[in-house]
Design a protein around this motif. Structure first.
Motif, PDB file in Angstrom:
ATOM      1  N   ARG A   1       0.827  -1.206   0.000  1.00 55.09           N
ATOM      2  CA  ARG A   1       0.000   0.000   0.000  1.00 55.09           C
ATOM      3  C   ARG A   1       0.863   1.258   0.000  1.00 55.09           C
ATOM      4  O   ARG A   1       0.539   2.231  -0.665  1.00 55.09           O
ATOM      5  CB  ARG A   1      -1.033   0.026   1.137  1.00 55.09           C
ATOM      6  CG  ARG A   1      -0.519   0.442   2.492  1.00 55.09           C
ATOM      7  CD  ARG A   1      -1.601   1.186   3.274  1.00 55.09           C
ATOM      8  NE  ARG A   1      -1.725   2.580   2.801  1.00 55.09           N
ATOM      9  CZ  ARG A   1      -2.380   3.511   3.417  1.00 55.09           C
ATOM     10  NH1 ARG A   1      -3.035   3.228   4.519  1.00 55.09           N
ATOM     11  NH2 ARG A   1      -2.419   4.750   2.957  1.00 55.09           N
ATOM     12  N   TRP A   2       1.981   1.228   0.724  1.00 57.06           N
ATOM     13  CA  TRP A   2       2.808   2.445   0.800  1.00 57.06           C
ATOM     14  C   TRP A   2       3.532   2.710  -0.514  1.00 57.06           C
ATOM     15  O   TRP A   2       3.828   3.854  -0.846  1.00 57.06           O
ATOM     16  CB  TRP A   2       3.793   2.354   1.979  1.00 57.06           C
ATOM     17  CG  TRP A   2       3.072   2.254   3.290  1.00 57.06           C
ATOM     18  CD1 TRP A   2       3.052   1.185   4.139  1.00 57.06           C
ATOM     19  CD2 TRP A   2       2.227   3.253   3.899  1.00 57.06           C
ATOM     20  NE1 TRP A   2       2.258   1.451   5.230  1.00 57.06           N
ATOM     21  CE2 TRP A   2       1.739   2.704   5.114  1.00 57.06           C
ATOM     22  CE3 TRP A   2       1.827   4.554   3.536  1.00 57.06           C
ATOM     23  CZ2 TRP A   2       0.887   3.408   5.965  1.00 57.06           C
ATOM     24  CZ3 TRP A   2       0.981   5.255   4.378  1.00 57.06           C
ATOM     25  CH2 TRP A   2       0.518   4.682   5.579  1.00 57.06           C
TER      26      TRP A   2
ATOM     27  N   ASP B   1      -1.989   9.933   6.146  1.00 49.37           N
ATOM     28  CA  ASP B   1      -2.641   8.730   6.698  1.00 49.37           C
ATOM     29  C   ASP B   1      -2.395   8.494   8.180  1.00 49.37           C
ATOM     30  O   ASP B   1      -3.289   8.090   8.900  1.00 49.37           O
ATOM     31  CB  ASP B   1      -2.299   7.465   5.898  1.00 49.37           C
ATOM     32  CG  ASP B   1      -3.296   6.352   6.229  1.00 49.37           C
ATOM     33  OD1 ASP B   1      -4.501   6.652   6.243  1.00 49.37           O
ATOM     34  OD2 ASP B   1      -2.874   5.217   6.493  1.00 49.37           O
ATOM     35  N   ARG B   2      -1.153   8.705   8.654  1.00 44.63           N
ATOM     36  CA  ARG B   2      -0.867   8.526  10.076  1.00 44.63           C
ATOM     37  C   ARG B   2      -0.653   9.897  10.705  1.00 44.63           C
ATOM     38  O   ARG B   2       0.209  10.666  10.236  1.00 44.63           O
ATOM     39  CB  ARG B   2       0.400   7.691  10.251  1.00 44.63           C
ATOM     40  CG  ARG B   2       0.258   6.281   9.716  1.00 44.63           C
ATOM     41  CD  ARG B   2       1.572   5.559   9.805  1.00 44.63           C
ATOM     42  NE  ARG B   2       1.430   4.158   9.453  1.00 44.63           N
ATOM     43  CZ  ARG B   2       2.443   3.304   9.366  1.00 44.63           C
ATOM     44  NH1 ARG B   2       3.670   3.727   9.598  1.00 44.63           N
ATOM     45  NH2 ARG B   2       2.232   2.049   9.041  1.00 44.63           N
TER      46      ARG B   2
ATOM     47  N   ASP C   1       1.875   3.905  16.144  1.00 41.50           N
ATOM     48  CA  ASP C   1       1.060   4.422  15.037  1.00 41.50           C
ATOM     49  C   ASP C   1      -0.310   4.792  15.604  1.00 41.50           C
ATOM     50  O   ASP C   1      -1.058   3.921  16.076  1.00 41.50           O
ATOM     51  CB  ASP C   1       0.941   3.334  13.959  1.00 41.50           C
ATOM     52  CG  ASP C   1       0.098   3.770  12.759  1.00 41.50           C
ATOM     53  OD1 ASP C   1      -0.600   4.799  12.844  1.00 41.50           O
ATOM     54  OD2 ASP C   1       0.139   3.052  11.737  1.00 41.50           O
TER      55      ASP C   1
ATOM     56  N   ASN D   1      -2.996   5.383  14.292  1.00 42.43           N
ATOM     57  CA  ASN D   1      -4.118   4.666  13.675  1.00 42.43           C
ATOM     58  C   ASN D   1      -4.427   3.360  14.389  1.00 42.43           C
ATOM     59  O   ASN D   1      -5.588   2.956  14.482  1.00 42.43           O
ATOM     60  CB  ASN D   1      -3.808   4.338  12.208  1.00 42.43           C
ATOM     61  CG  ASN D   1      -3.853   5.560  11.333  1.00 42.43           C
ATOM     62  OD1 ASN D   1      -4.312   6.613  11.756  1.00 42.43           O
ATOM     63  ND2 ASN D   1      -3.378   5.430  10.109  1.00 42.43           N
TER      64      ASN D   1
ATOM     65  N   PHE E   1      -8.169   2.045  15.188  1.00 42.34           N
ATOM     66  CA  PHE E   1      -8.704   0.784  14.672  1.00 42.34           C
ATOM     67  C   PHE E   1      -9.181  -0.094  15.840  1.00 42.34           C
ATOM     68  O   PHE E   1     -10.272  -0.649  15.810  1.00 42.34           O
ATOM     69  CB  PHE E   1      -7.640  -0.013  13.881  1.00 42.34           C
ATOM     70  CG  PHE E   1      -7.030   0.713  12.706  1.00 42.34           C
ATOM     71  CD1 PHE E   1      -7.731   1.690  12.008  1.00 42.34           C
ATOM     72  CD2 PHE E   1      -5.736   0.405  12.278  1.00 42.34           C
ATOM     73  CE1 PHE E   1      -7.156   2.345  10.918  1.00 42.34           C
ATOM     74  CE2 PHE E   1      -5.161   1.045  11.188  1.00 42.34           C
ATOM     75  CZ  PHE E   1      -5.864   2.024  10.512  1.00 42.34           C
TER      76      PHE E   1
ATOM     77  N   TRP F   1       3.948  -3.432  12.656  1.00 42.29           N
ATOM     78  CA  TRP F   1       2.972  -4.136  11.800  1.00 42.29           C
ATOM     79  C   TRP F   1       3.614  -5.328  11.084  1.00 42.29           C
ATOM     80  O   TRP F   1       3.302  -5.626   9.930  1.00 42.29           O
ATOM     81  CB  TRP F   1       2.411  -3.183  10.738  1.00 42.29           C
ATOM     82  CG  TRP F   1       1.721  -1.972  11.241  1.00 42.29           C
ATOM     83  CD1 TRP F   1       2.311  -0.770  11.521  1.00 42.29           C
ATOM     84  CD2 TRP F   1       0.327  -1.801  11.489  1.00 42.29           C
ATOM     85  NE1 TRP F   1       1.359   0.134  11.933  1.00 42.29           N
ATOM     86  CE2 TRP F   1       0.134  -0.473  11.916  1.00 42.29           C
ATOM     87  CE3 TRP F   1      -0.784  -2.633  11.383  1.00 42.29           C
ATOM     88  CZ2 TRP F   1      -1.126   0.030  12.252  1.00 42.29           C
ATOM     89  CZ3 TRP F   1      -2.036  -2.124  11.693  1.00 42.29           C
ATOM     90  CH2 TRP F   1      -2.186  -0.804  12.125  1.00 42.29           C
TER      91      TRP F   1
ATOM     92  N   TYR G   1      -4.719  -5.656   9.649  1.00 40.16           N
ATOM     93  CA  TYR G   1      -3.985  -5.339   8.413  1.00 40.16           C
ATOM     94  C   TYR G   1      -3.682  -6.636   7.664  1.00 40.16           C
ATOM     95  O   TYR G   1      -3.304  -7.636   8.284  1.00 40.16           O
ATOM     96  CB  TYR G   1      -2.707  -4.556   8.772  1.00 40.16           C
ATOM     97  CG  TYR G   1      -1.574  -4.669   7.788  1.00 40.16           C
ATOM     98  CD1 TYR G   1      -1.762  -4.373   6.435  1.00 40.16           C
ATOM     99  CD2 TYR G   1      -0.311  -5.086   8.191  1.00 40.16           C
ATOM    100  CE1 TYR G   1      -0.709  -4.504   5.527  1.00 40.16           C
ATOM    101  CE2 TYR G   1       0.741  -5.212   7.294  1.00 40.16           C
ATOM    102  CZ  TYR G   1       0.525  -4.926   5.963  1.00 40.16           C
ATOM    103  OH  TYR G   1       1.553  -5.065   5.067  1.00 40.16           O
TER     104      TYR G   1
ATOM    105  N   ASP H   1      -6.595  -3.031   3.796  1.00 40.64           N
ATOM    106  CA  ASP H   1      -5.760  -2.484   2.714  1.00 40.64           C
ATOM    107  C   ASP H   1      -5.988  -3.132   1.347  1.00 40.64           C
ATOM    108  O   ASP H   1      -5.443  -2.659   0.356  1.00 40.64           O
ATOM    109  CB  ASP H   1      -4.240  -2.553   2.993  1.00 40.64           C
ATOM    110  CG  ASP H   1      -3.805  -1.591   4.093  1.00 40.64           C
ATOM    111  OD1 ASP H   1      -4.571  -0.644   4.372  1.00 40.64           O
ATOM    112  OD2 ASP H   1      -2.735  -1.800   4.676  1.00 40.64           O
TER     113      ASP H   1
ATOM    114  N   LYS I   1      -9.295   0.842   1.362  1.00 41.15           N
ATOM    115  CA  LYS I   1      -9.101   2.284   1.485  1.00 41.15           C
ATOM    116  C   LYS I   1      -8.466   2.703   0.163  1.00 41.15           C
ATOM    117  O   LYS I   1      -7.354   2.275  -0.149  1.00 41.15           O
ATOM    118  CB  LYS I   1      -8.178   2.599   2.659  1.00 41.15           C
ATOM    119  CG  LYS I   1      -8.654   1.932   3.948  1.00 41.15           C
ATOM    120  CD  LYS I   1      -8.045   2.518   5.191  1.00 41.15           C
ATOM    121  CE  LYS I   1      -6.557   2.435   5.248  1.00 41.15           C
ATOM    122  NZ  LYS I   1      -6.035   2.753   6.599  1.00 41.15           N
TER     123      LYS I   1
HETATM  124  C1  BGC Z   1      -2.443   2.361   7.885  1.00 39.47           C
HETATM  125  C2  BGC Z   1      -2.969   1.026   7.425  1.00 39.47           C
HETATM  126  C3  BGC Z   1      -1.843   0.025   7.283  1.00 39.47           C
HETATM  127  C4  BGC Z   1      -0.931   0.036   8.473  1.00 39.47           C
HETATM  128  C5  BGC Z   1       0.278  -0.824   8.260  1.00 39.47           C
HETATM  129  C6  BGC Z   1      -1.619   2.175   9.115  1.00 39.47           C
HETATM  130  O1  BGC Z   1      -1.156   3.405   9.558  1.00 39.47           O
HETATM  131  O2  BGC Z   1      -3.521   3.233   8.107  1.00 39.47           O
HETATM  132  O3  BGC Z   1      -3.623   1.182   6.192  1.00 39.47           O
HETATM  133  O4  BGC Z   1      -2.406  -1.250   7.170  1.00 39.47           O
HETATM  134  O5  BGC Z   1      -0.529   1.333   8.783  1.00 39.47           O
HETATM  135  O6  BGC Z   1       1.046  -0.365   7.194  1.00 39.47           O
END
Ligand code: BGC
Length: 380
Positions: A53-54, A127-128, A186, A188, A192, A226, A256, A286, A306
């Motif tokens: 995703r990144w 995003d973060r 993180d 997020n 979550f 992660w 994730y 993701d 997303k």
């Molecule tokens: C993102 C997720 C992603 C996770 C691990 C989070 O900050 O919002 O989309 O799965 O980081 O990369």
């Protein structure tokens, strides 16, 4: 000498250098509205290339800004905090006019952000959320609490406790579930997990869900950086410690897709998905291609999509607003308190993807092709 001290000294020296050259090398010191796009650079700092995703995010932000004529300095930090700090420092010295940052550790960039603020370089958290700093100007992300509620709902639906329309399902349980969360640094990960737990709590309270390991606190279930292997190892440990009495796991809350794949590997190694041992309902996030294939094959239960194309677009719109001397438009000015201030945000919606949704949501929108889903691999 400690690394922290070295970073502090490095940033102070950098700030002095910037001050001495009157902002030269640090963008134009604020007002860029009279500059042509080709004279302006956006520094884009992404955490890692281990998750696709990144990579997609980085490429999309770069492409969108370059198509408007801007220069882009895109860097990946290999999930290493000192590397990301150094890369952001370099972006500033190389003359970034705006910074777009997806932080590895939401609190680790304070000194870089101070340098950016001193040089009047706007900072967009990507995003973060970047925490504990006043020098974050804008935040683009998704509705992260909703990601958590959607993941928990997908778990309930997969187990039959709830129907997709939100009505009560026919199953009653009790079901054995285990919980996973993301990296504690993180921001997020907390959104979550909170969203998920608010949704699951009534079912845990009425015992239709049983967390057999007893591990329900985010600190107990978190996954540093992660990492897929860390999640696999924890699942293996859980199977040994809490399921050696013949009990079976019925569901796993995973935040994730990368973690979900680690969890699924651990379960498969223990015979799940084989004769007489149903694969538990495993959630994700993701819509990574390897997991979309697993969903299509009936191995993973769901993911949360997303659309990173839209997020990249919002980041580009916000960056351009700053470069034109305007404020980007927020659609949320109360949710994201970073510990020092509420950061104006633009939040995008999220979508749950079960097997039936792969075609309408992911393939028909061009996010993945049918061939990629079948292969479980992105085309180069
Ligand atoms: C993102 C997720 C992603 C996770 C691990 C989070 O900050 O919002 O989309 O799965 O980081 O990369």
């Amino acid at each position: 000498m400690s690394r922290k001290f070295l970073v502090a000294v490095g940033s102070a020296a950098l700030a002095l250098t910037l001050a001495a050259c009157g902002g030269e090398g640090a963008g134009s010191g604020g007002d860029t509205s009279d500059k042509k796009p080709s004279e302006l650079t956006i520094g884009v700092s992404m955490p890692t290339q281990t998750s696709e995703r990144w990579i997609a995010d980085g490429n999309a932000v770069k492409q969108k800004l370059e198509s408007k004529g801007y220069k882009v300095d895109l860097q990946y930090a290999g999930d290493d905090i000192p590397t990301q700090s150094q890369q952001v420092d370099q972006m500033i010295t190389r003359g970034a006019d705006v910074l777009v940052i997806a932080a590895i550790d939401g609190t680790a960039l304070s000194s870089q952000l101070q340098t950016a603020a001193d040089a009047k370089i706007p900072v967009i958290a990507y995003d973060r959320l970047i925490r504990d700093s006043k020098n974050v100007d804008f935040y683009v992300s998704f509705d992260n609490y909703k990601v958590g509620t959607a993941q928990a709902t997908a778990l309930l639906v997969g187990l039959g406790l709830q129907n997709k329309d939100g009505s009560k399902g026919t199953a009653t349980g009790p079901f054995n579930v285990e919980l996973f969360a993301g990296s504690l640094d993180d921001n997020n990960a907390h959104f979550f997990f909170n969203g998920a737990m608010d949704t699951l709590k009534p079912y845990i309270d009425n015992k239709s869900l049983v967390v057999k390991s007893g591990q329900t606190k985010i600190e107990q279930v978190a996954t540093l950086r992660w990492q897929q292997e860390t999640a696999q190892k924890r699942m293996e440990d859980l199977l040994t410690s809490s399921y050696n009495d013949g009990a079976k796991v019925d569901g796993v809350l995973s935040p994730y897709d990368g973690l979900s794949r680690g969890i699924i590997t651990a379960l498969q190694n223990a015979g799940y998905g084989g004769a007489g041992k149903k694969m538990p309902v495993v959630t994700g996030q993701d819509a990574e291609i390897a997991s979309v294939k697993l969903i299509n094959d009936g191995v993973q239960g769901s993911t949360i999509f997303k659309d990173t194309r839209l997020l990249a677009e919002q980041a580009a719109v916000a960056a351009e607003a700053y470069l034109q001397g305007k404020e980007p438009q927020a659609n949320d000015v109360k949710t994201y308190d970073n510990g020092v201030k509420v950061v104006p945000s633009f939040l995008l919606p999220v979508q749950t993807v079960y097997k039936d949704d792969i075609k309408p949501v992911l393939i028909d929108s061009g996010y993945w092709s049918a061939e990629e889903v079948a292969a479980g691999q992105a085309k180069g």
